[in-house]
Design a protein around this motif. Structure first.
Motif, PDB file in Angstrom:
ATOM      1  N   GLU A  88      33.091  39.587  41.619  1.00 12.45           N
ATOM      2  CA  GLU A  88      34.433  39.672  41.038  1.00 12.45           C
ATOM      3  C   GLU A  88      35.491  39.224  42.035  1.00 12.45           C
ATOM      4  O   GLU A  88      36.440  38.500  41.685  1.00 12.45           O
ATOM      5  CB  GLU A  88      34.721  41.104  40.572  1.00 12.45           C
ATOM      6  CG  GLU A  88      33.885  41.567  39.391  1.00 12.45           C
ATOM      7  CD  GLU A  88      32.484  42.023  39.808  1.00 12.45           C
ATOM      8  OE1 GLU A  88      32.191  42.057  41.028  1.00 12.45           O
ATOM      9  OE2 GLU A  88      31.679  42.317  38.906  1.00 12.45           O
ATOM     10  N   GLN A  89      35.348  39.633  43.287  1.00 14.29           N
ATOM     11  CA  GLN A  89      36.295  39.223  44.316  1.00 14.29           C
ATOM     12  C   GLN A  89      36.230  37.717  44.553  1.00 14.29           C
ATOM     13  O   GLN A  89      37.254  37.069  44.778  1.00 14.29           O
ATOM     14  CB  GLN A  89      36.011  39.972  45.621  1.00 14.29           C
ATOM     15  CG  GLN A  89      36.361  41.449  45.583  1.00 14.29           C
ATOM     16  CD  GLN A  89      35.875  42.188  46.826  1.00 14.29           C
ATOM     17  OE1 GLN A  89      34.871  41.806  47.449  1.00 14.29           O
ATOM     18  NE2 GLN A  89      36.569  43.245  47.196  1.00 14.29           N
TER      19      GLN A  89
ATOM     20  N   ASP B 289      38.069  35.993  41.796  1.00 11.03           N
ATOM     21  CA  ASP B 289      39.514  36.148  42.041  1.00 11.03           C
ATOM     22  C   ASP B 289      40.001  35.136  43.073  1.00 11.03           C
ATOM     23  O   ASP B 289      41.053  34.508  42.909  1.00 11.03           O
ATOM     24  CB  ASP B 289      39.823  37.566  42.546  1.00 11.03           C
ATOM     25  CG  ASP B 289      39.653  38.632  41.486  1.00 11.03           C
ATOM     26  OD1 ASP B 289      39.658  38.295  40.290  1.00 11.03           O
ATOM     27  OD2 ASP B 289      39.528  39.818  41.857  1.00 11.03           O
ATOM     28  N   MET B 290      39.248  35.017  44.174  1.00 10.01           N
ATOM     29  CA  MET B 290      39.624  34.086  45.234  1.00 10.01           C
ATOM     30  C   MET B 290      39.662  32.657  44.735  1.00 10.01           C
ATOM     31  O   MET B 290      40.610  31.903  45.023  1.00 10.01           O
ATOM     32  CB  MET B 290      38.643  34.225  46.402  1.00 10.01           C
ATOM     33  CG  MET B 290      38.912  33.295  47.590  1.00 10.01           C
ATOM     34  SD  MET B 290      38.236  31.627  47.412  1.00 10.01           S
ATOM     35  CE  MET B 290      36.481  31.971  47.415  1.00 10.01           C
TER      36      MET B 290
ATOM     37  N   ILE C 100      40.084  31.494  41.701  1.00 10.78           N
ATOM     38  CA  ILE C 100      41.219  31.306  40.785  1.00 10.78           C
ATOM     39  C   ILE C 100      42.525  31.246  41.560  1.00 10.78           C
ATOM     40  O   ILE C 100      43.402  30.422  41.262  1.00 10.78           O
ATOM     41  CB  ILE C 100      41.229  32.431  39.730  1.00 10.78           C
ATOM     42  CG1 ILE C 100      40.035  32.281  38.786  1.00 10.78           C
ATOM     43  CG2 ILE C 100      42.536  32.429  38.947  1.00 10.78           C
ATOM     44  CD1 ILE C 100      39.815  33.466  37.869  1.00 10.78           C
ATOM     45  N   GLU C 101      42.662  32.095  42.579  1.00 14.90           N
ATOM     46  CA  GLU C 101      43.883  32.082  43.393  1.00 14.90           C
ATOM     47  C   GLU C 101      44.069  30.735  44.078  1.00 14.90           C
ATOM     48  O   GLU C 101      45.174  30.170  44.084  1.00 14.90           O
ATOM     49  CB  GLU C 101      43.815  33.199  44.437  1.00 14.90           C
ATOM     50  CG  GLU C 101      45.048  33.270  45.338  1.00 14.90           C
ATOM     51  CD  GLU C 101      44.925  34.292  46.449  1.00 14.90           C
ATOM     52  OE1 GLU C 101      45.935  34.528  47.140  1.00 14.90           O
ATOM     53  OE2 GLU C 101      43.816  34.850  46.643  1.00 14.90           O
TER      54      GLU C 101
ATOM     55  N   ARG D  99      36.693  34.391  32.014  1.00 14.81           N
ATOM     56  CA  ARG D  99      38.136  34.308  32.263  1.00 14.81           C
ATOM     57  C   ARG D  99      38.723  32.973  31.826  1.00 14.81           C
ATOM     58  O   ARG D  99      39.908  32.703  32.049  1.00 14.81           O
ATOM     59  CB  ARG D  99      38.420  34.551  33.749  1.00 14.81           C
ATOM     60  CG  ARG D  99      38.034  35.951  34.213  1.00 14.81           C
ATOM     61  CD  ARG D  99      38.442  36.186  35.649  1.00 14.81           C
ATOM     62  NE  ARG D  99      37.927  37.457  36.145  1.00 14.81           N
ATOM     63  CZ  ARG D  99      38.161  37.919  37.375  1.00 14.81           C
ATOM     64  NH1 ARG D  99      38.900  37.213  38.221  1.00 14.81           N
ATOM     65  NH2 ARG D  99      37.647  39.075  37.759  1.00 14.81           N
TER      66      ARG D  99
ATOM     67  N   ARG E 179      38.049  29.918  32.951  1.00 11.96           N
ATOM     68  CA  ARG E 179      38.352  28.988  34.044  1.00 11.96           C
ATOM     69  C   ARG E 179      37.201  28.039  34.353  1.00 11.96           C
ATOM     70  O   ARG E 179      37.352  27.143  35.192  1.00 11.96           O
ATOM     71  CB  ARG E 179      38.733  29.775  35.308  1.00 11.96           C
ATOM     72  CG  ARG E 179      39.876  30.749  35.098  1.00 11.96           C
ATOM     73  CD  ARG E 179      41.117  30.085  34.495  1.00 11.96           C
ATOM     74  NE  ARG E 179      41.725  29.175  35.424  1.00 11.96           N
ATOM     75  CZ  ARG E 179      42.676  29.539  36.292  1.00 11.96           C
ATOM     76  NH1 ARG E 179      43.114  30.779  36.327  1.00 11.96           N
ATOM     77  NH2 ARG E 179      43.193  28.654  37.106  1.00 11.96           N
TER      78      ARG E 179
END
Length: 409
Positions: free
Chosen positions: A340-341, A344-345, A347-348, A383, A385
């Motif tokens: 999950e992290q 997130d990274m 996508i950021e 998500r 993406r």
């Protein structure tokens, strides 16, 4: 097309990103000379809806000072042959081979990639390199490499001529499925960036931080614009490795365990190969032998000095310096944490303009690729993406690129 889609490429060279990766309990180094292994990883990457698989090439023996490595696992097969074979067990994923402009003629390149383009049904890509390793030259009857600026001038001419030959093949028929291979480049120097801006449709780069990614992508898009090309027609794909576990603490422990698979001898062997200077005869507890390295290295002395002098000035022992050097191979980002992290990274970075996607370099093979496809890909897809299916049959369609863009001379 989905908003801010994340493109994924897989660099599957050898046994993984970390020099110790081949020693991991989930690694299968014995498989790298067998087609069953490559069929498995190719199908796994396609299952993860990767744009492409990339293989590098080596035109010289590995090791340093004429000494064959004893602890490093660095197998390299011919990328065109290997990727064409992998096409037979996949349907959509792109296949990008690294081939030098310095030691191949335009006619040779046009024929090889023209064949690959037809056999793969339009999934071929050419990672254009000019060859930088000084041990290569004697294998082609020369005493030394041409200067860097001469290699890049030659590359411009070779690529332009190869594109002319592909255009002729296309006119004479039957048409090449995507006009010509997708052109890929990985130069980091000013000469390399200028060449990429005029030529490349996808660009590899190291970016250890989001800020470095933003800087590189901004610079390349500016260079692309300055030569009259559309920057939205170029995909910037920094390298990314990862260590994934259920918690961040577990992932950090796993990362440490992977690195701890190396003893001083393996770390020094890796440093020797990286610096083109055999250091295996030096005491790991002794000081970094700066003078000997600078006298014997085959690489530019200034580049090598910038790498080793700071450690020597701090009094870092050779073995400790080699172990630290091995912790961040080739300057790429290494993500350590949960799936999950990691999602997130990624996508950021994409939303910040640091990249168009990532070139995944699994920490070890095939386990690292299995973890990413099984754990991170579903999160990115959920998500919105990452694609859940391919948009067409060619690599250009997968990348969202025009079929027959001209190369800027």
């Amino acid at each position: 097309m989905m908003q801010n889609q994340i493109h994924l490429w897989a660099f599957l060279q050898g046994i993984g990103f970390f020099p110790t990766g081949w020693k991991h309990k989930r690694a299968k180094p014995e498989g790298v000379f067998h087609m069953d292994y490559y069929a498995r990883v190719a199908q796994l990457a396609e299952q993860g809806r990767f744009d492409a698989i990339v293989f590098g090439d080596q035109l010289q023996s590995r090791g340093a000072g004429g000494r064959a490595p004893e602890r490093l696992a660095m197998p390299t097969l011919d990328p065109v042959s290997l990727l064409t074979a992998m096409a037979a067990v996949t349907r959509h994923i792109g296949l990008v081979a690294t081939v030098s402009t310095t030691y191949n003629t335009p006619e040779m390149l046009a024929e090889r990639f023209g064949t690959m383009e037809r056999i793969t049904g339009g999934r071929s890509g050419w990672n254009i390199v000019t060859t930088a390793h000084p041990d290569t030259a004697p294998n082609f009857g020369a005493t030394e490499l041409p200067p860097k600026d001469a290699r890049y001038r030659n590359a411009v001419e070779v690529v332009a001529r190869a594109c002319e030959l592909w255009a002729a093949m296309d006119r004479e028929g039957p048409e090449l499925p995507q006009g010509r291979p997708v052109l890929v480049q990985a130069g980091q120097s000013p000469d390399g960036r200028d060449f990429a801006a005029r030529t490349a449709e996808a660009i590899f780069c190291p970016a250890a931080s989001i800020e470095a990614g933003v800087d590189f992508r901004t610079d390349l898009r500016s260079r692309v614009t300055s030569v009259g090309r559309n920057p939205d027609g170029v995909r910037i794909m920094p390298g990314l490795s990862c260590v994934l576990c259920g918690t961040e603490e577990e992932a950090r422990a796993e990362h440490t365990a992977i690195l701890d698979l190396a003893d001083d001898a393996l770390a020094i062997e890796y440093l020797s190969e990286s610096l083109c200077c055999d250091l295996t005869g030096f005491d790991p507890l002794g000081q970094i032998p700066v003078d000997e390295i600078l006298a014997k290295t085959l690489l530019p002395q200034g580049d090598v000095a910038r790498s080793i002098v700071p450690g020597a000035e701090k009094g870092t022992p050779l073995g400790e310096f080699a172990a630290n050097f091995m912790r961040h191979p080739r300057g790429h980002n290494v993500f350590i944490g949960t799936p999950e992290q990691m999602a997130d990274m990624m996508i950021e970075w994409r939303d910040a303009g640091a990249c168009d996607g990532f070139t995944l370099q699994p920490s070890y093979m095939p386990g690292g690729l299995e973890d990413f496809v099984g754990q991170v890909v579903p999160i990115l897809q959920a998500r919105g993406r990452l694609r859940t299916d391919y948009p067409g049959t060619t690599l250009r369609e997968t990348l969202g690129l025009p079929a027959r863009e001209a190369v800027t001379a």
